[in-house]
Design a protein around this motif. Sequence first.
Motif, PDB file in Angstrom:
ATOM      1  N   LEU A 109      -4.925  -9.263  -8.367  1.00  0.00           N
ATOM      2  CA  LEU A 109      -4.482  -9.537  -7.004  1.00  0.00           C
ATOM      3  C   LEU A 109      -2.981  -9.289  -6.843  1.00  0.00           C
ATOM      4  O   LEU A 109      -2.538  -8.744  -5.830  1.00  0.00           O
ATOM      5  N   ARG A 130      -1.683  -6.578  -4.163  1.00  0.00           N
ATOM      6  CA  ARG A 130      -0.809  -6.982  -3.064  1.00  0.00           C
ATOM      7  C   ARG A 130       0.534  -6.256  -3.124  1.00  0.00           C
ATOM      8  O   ARG A 130       1.100  -5.875  -2.088  1.00  0.00           O
ATOM      9  N   ARG A 167       2.047  -3.814  -0.200  1.00  0.00           N
ATOM     10  CA  ARG A 167       3.399  -3.982   0.372  1.00  0.00           C
ATOM     11  C   ARG A 167       4.197  -2.688   0.286  1.00  0.00           C
ATOM     12  O   ARG A 167       4.836  -2.264   1.259  1.00  0.00           O
ATOM     13  N   GLY A 221      -4.870  -3.458   3.030  1.00  0.00           N
ATOM     14  CA  GLY A 221      -4.511  -4.866   3.036  1.00  0.00           C
ATOM     15  C   GLY A 221      -5.687  -5.756   3.382  1.00  0.00           C
ATOM     16  O   GLY A 221      -5.861  -6.834   2.781  1.00  0.00           O
ATOM     17  N   ALA A 222      -6.520  -5.327   4.344  1.00  0.00           N
ATOM     18  CA  ALA A 222      -7.694  -6.121   4.717  1.00  0.00           C
ATOM     19  C   ALA A 222      -8.692  -6.202   3.567  1.00  0.00           C
ATOM     20  O   ALA A 222      -9.326  -7.250   3.353  1.00  0.00           O
ATOM     21  N   VAL A 253      -7.921  -6.143   0.361  1.00  0.00           N
ATOM     22  CA  VAL A 253      -7.375  -7.084  -0.613  1.00  0.00           C
ATOM     23  C   VAL A 253      -7.556  -8.520  -0.140  1.00  0.00           C
ATOM     24  O   VAL A 253      -7.877  -9.411  -0.937  1.00  0.00           O
ATOM     25  N   ASP A 254      -7.383  -8.760   1.154  1.00  0.00           N
ATOM     26  CA  ASP A 254      -7.592 -10.120   1.677  1.00  0.00           C
ATOM     27  C   ASP A 254      -9.029 -10.585   1.421  1.00  0.00           C
ATOM     28  O   ASP A 254      -9.264 -11.734   1.035  1.00  0.00           O
ATOM     29  N   ALA A 255      -9.991  -9.690   1.654  1.00  0.00           N
ATOM     30  CA  ALA A 255     -11.394 -10.049   1.420  1.00  0.00           C
ATOM     31  C   ALA A 255     -11.651 -10.296  -0.064  1.00  0.00           C
ATOM     32  O   ALA A 255     -12.370 -11.234  -0.438  1.00  0.00           O
ATOM     33  N   ALA A 312      -9.431 -11.312  -2.241  1.00  0.00           N
ATOM     34  CA  ALA A 312      -8.761 -12.562  -2.602  1.00  0.00           C
ATOM     35  C   ALA A 312      -9.583 -13.779  -2.190  1.00  0.00           C
ATOM     36  O   ALA A 312      -9.596 -14.800  -2.895  1.00  0.00           O
ATOM     37  N   ARG A 313     -10.290 -13.686  -1.053  1.00  0.00           N
ATOM     38  CA  ARG A 313     -11.111 -14.805  -0.585  1.00  0.00           C
ATOM     39  C   ARG A 313     -12.453 -14.884  -1.294  1.00  0.00           C
ATOM     40  O   ARG A 313     -13.209 -15.830  -1.090  1.00  0.00           O
ATOM     41  N   ASP A 358     -14.874 -12.792  -0.722  1.00  0.00           N
ATOM     42  CA  ASP A 358     -15.883 -12.390   0.266  1.00  0.00           C
ATOM     43  C   ASP A 358     -16.413 -11.005  -0.101  1.00  0.00           C
ATOM     44  O   ASP A 358     -15.902  -9.978   0.367  1.00  0.00           O
ATOM     45  N   ARG A 378     -17.751  -8.675   2.884  1.00  0.00           N
ATOM     46  CA  ARG A 378     -16.700  -8.104   3.729  1.00  0.00           C
ATOM     47  C   ARG A 378     -15.907  -7.045   2.966  1.00  0.00           C
ATOM     48  O   ARG A 378     -15.546  -6.005   3.519  1.00  0.00           O
TER      49      ARG A 378
END
Length: 227
Positions: free
Chosen positions: A101, A105, A109, A174-175, A177-179, A181-182, A184, A187
């Motif tokens: 992660l 991330r 960035r 980015g979206a 990676v967010d999924a 990280a959660r 999910d 998704r």
Amino acid sequence: MRIPAHSVCTAIRDDIVSGVYERGSRLTEDQLARRYGVSRVPVREALRTLESEGFVVSRRHAGAHVAEPTEQEAADLLDMRALLEPLGAARAAQRRTEAHLKVLRGLVRLGQERARRGQGEDLRSLGGWFHETLAQASGSPALTALLTQLRHKIAWMYAVDQPERPVDAWAEHGAIVDAVARGDAERARALTAQHAERSQSLHRLKRPDRSRVRVSQHAVNTASSRN
């Protein structure tokens, strides 16, 4: 000092992908051994590996040649990636580590920053590192190896244009990676499938120019042979 066959294999593969050796051109053990400064033994092993990967074919009474995939075979590569990358993202959501992660991330960035500044020359390599790290985060060596091989073959067969809005492409990263990280998985799978579908239109099939073999600038990495 014996140069590992995998180092020779990497050097030859990279030169095939970059076009140093045109599709259909002959590859002789003597020629390759001289070019990379090694004996014929690691060259022979490397050619066997590259044949198993589909980069090289052996012709009866004619020796090894760079493979000549058809347009249909090239199109299949994009279809396979569109199936496997979402699977890798879903697995990453279930198996990723904090180290994965952190790298993902950081790459997002950097990519978003370069995209905003219009520094397109960096975005291609950053995108490659992003997808390589996402595959590694799947926790599946077999899947990671397949995706790595697909990336090599796609780079060999296709030229890739930059998206009209690189900022949007990195927002998609980015979206994802967010999924991940959660945790999910569904998704992450869906977002990666959408991203792969959008990127397909940016790929243009390379046409071999049949020019003579260019001089390779690729040096064999001998660091591991010193251990």
